[in-house]
Write an enzyme that holds these catalytic residues in place. Structure first.
Site, mmCIF file in Angstrom:
data_model
loop_
_atom_site.group_PDB
_atom_site.id
_atom_site.type_symbol
_atom_site.label_atom_id
_atom_site.label_comp_id
_atom_site.label_asym_id
_atom_site.label_seq_id
_atom_site.Cartn_x
_atom_site.Cartn_y
_atom_site.Cartn_z
ATOM 1 N N CYS A 78 47.973 44.112 22.485
ATOM 2 C CA CYS A 78 46.655 43.810 22.821
ATOM 3 C C CYS A 78 45.575 44.534 21.917
ATOM 4 O O CYS A 78 44.205 44.340 21.310
ATOM 5 C CB CYS A 78 45.844 43.588 24.069
ATOM 6 S SG CYS A 78 45.805 45.183 24.969
ATOM 7 N N HIS A 107 32.665 51.925 33.710
ATOM 8 C CA HIS A 107 33.355 50.818 32.940
ATOM 9 C C HIS A 107 34.600 51.159 32.259
ATOM 10 O O HIS A 107 34.574 52.091 31.379
ATOM 11 C CB HIS A 107 32.538 50.132 31.932
ATOM 12 C CG HIS A 107 33.171 49.051 31.226
ATOM 13 N ND1 HIS A 107 33.672 47.831 31.738
ATOM 14 C CD2 HIS A 107 33.722 48.874 30.089
ATOM 15 C CE1 HIS A 107 34.025 47.074 31.047
ATOM 16 N NE2 HIS A 107 34.209 47.738 29.607
ATOM 17 N N ARG A 141 47.673 42.750 33.418
ATOM 18 C CA ARG A 141 47.453 43.801 32.338
ATOM 19 C C ARG A 141 46.094 44.374 32.563
ATOM 20 O O ARG A 141 45.017 43.674 31.984
ATOM 21 C CB ARG A 141 47.486 42.790 30.955
ATOM 22 C CG ARG A 141 47.327 43.580 29.822
ATOM 23 C CD ARG A 141 47.428 42.911 28.831
ATOM 24 N NE ARG A 141 46.790 41.459 28.554
ATOM 25 C CZ ARG A 141 45.697 41.031 28.051
ATOM 26 N NH1 ARG A 141 45.057 42.215 27.408
ATOM 27 N NH2 ARG A 141 45.280 39.971 27.853
ATOM 28 N N ASP A 168 48.501 38.452 32.774
ATOM 29 C CA ASP A 168 49.363 38.005 31.832
ATOM 30 C C ASP A 168 50.293 38.973 31.733
ATOM 31 O O ASP A 168 50.784 39.218 30.611
ATOM 32 C CB ASP A 168 48.761 37.434 30.556
ATOM 33 C CG ASP A 168 48.004 38.055 29.872
ATOM 34 O OD1 ASP A 168 47.603 39.521 30.399
ATOM 35 O OD2 ASP A 168 47.328 38.018 28.794
ATOM 36 N N HIS A 202 39.075 45.622 31.325
ATOM 37 C CA HIS A 202 39.346 44.495 32.001
ATOM 38 C C HIS A 202 40.623 44.211 32.434
ATOM 39 O O HIS A 202 41.687 44.935 32.034
ATOM 40 C CB HIS A 202 38.915 43.142 31.198
ATOM 41 C CG HIS A 202 37.455 43.141 30.741
ATOM 42 N ND1 HIS A 202 36.828 43.897 29.752
ATOM 43 C CD2 HIS A 202 36.502 42.716 31.574
ATOM 44 C CE1 HIS A 202 35.492 43.696 29.907
ATOM 45 N NE2 HIS A 202 35.268 42.800 30.718
ATOM 46 N N CYS A 259 43.445 46.277 30.473
ATOM 47 C CA CYS A 259 43.351 46.352 29.192
ATOM 48 C C CYS A 259 42.136 47.625 29.149
ATOM 49 O O CYS A 259 41.006 47.136 29.672
ATOM 50 C CB CYS A 259 43.137 45.202 28.564
ATOM 51 S SG CYS A 259 42.821 45.288 26.936
#
Length: 133
Positions: free
Chosen positions: A69, A105, A120, A112, A108, A122
């Site tokens: 990703c 932060h 996941r 999947d 996310h 990310c």
């Protein structure tokens, strides 16, 4: 790095003094670094990933995998180290991941990922500090 900062409730000015401009944008303003630009995307060393804001251990290298990703991906976070929130920005609904200690932060989480969790995480490299074992 020493123990996590147990007093992470800083003023905006204090966060700006502690973090670089890019770290502040991501951790405090919910920004995102460019795909494949982060220092931890291809890292495969053994160790732990800490929050750049407070030093809390968030992820272990054993849970990191190459999802393709463009951001570091993990299939699990350390127990109680992260919290999730609904994120409806940018015309879509996603699940935001924040540091449970300082609410920075991180990125996310998606459903999947690989077994055993199917998750996941990310995560922005800028939000993480790697520590060798």
């Amino acid at each position: 790095m020493s123990e996590p900062d147990t007093k992470p409730n800083r003023s905006d000015e204090e966060w700006r003094e502690q973090l670089t401009e890019e770290e502040y944008e991501i951790l405090r303003e919910r920004g995102t670094e460019a795909r494949f630009s982060g220092e931890h995307v291809n890292r495969d060393d053994d160790g732990v990933y800490r929050c750049k804001g407070c030093g809390e251990i968030l992820f272990d290298s054993e849970t990191k995998y190459d999802s393709g990703c463009g951001w570091p991906s993990f299939y699990a976070a350390e127990n109680d180290a992260v919290e999730t929130r609904e994120d409806t920005r940018h015309g879509m609904t996603r699940t935001e991941v924040v540091c449970a200690n300082c609410e920075g932060h991180l990125g996310h989480v998606f459903s999947d990922g690989p077994e055993p969790t199917g998750k996941r995480f990310c995560i922005n490299s800028v939000a993480l500090k790697f520590e060798d074992e």
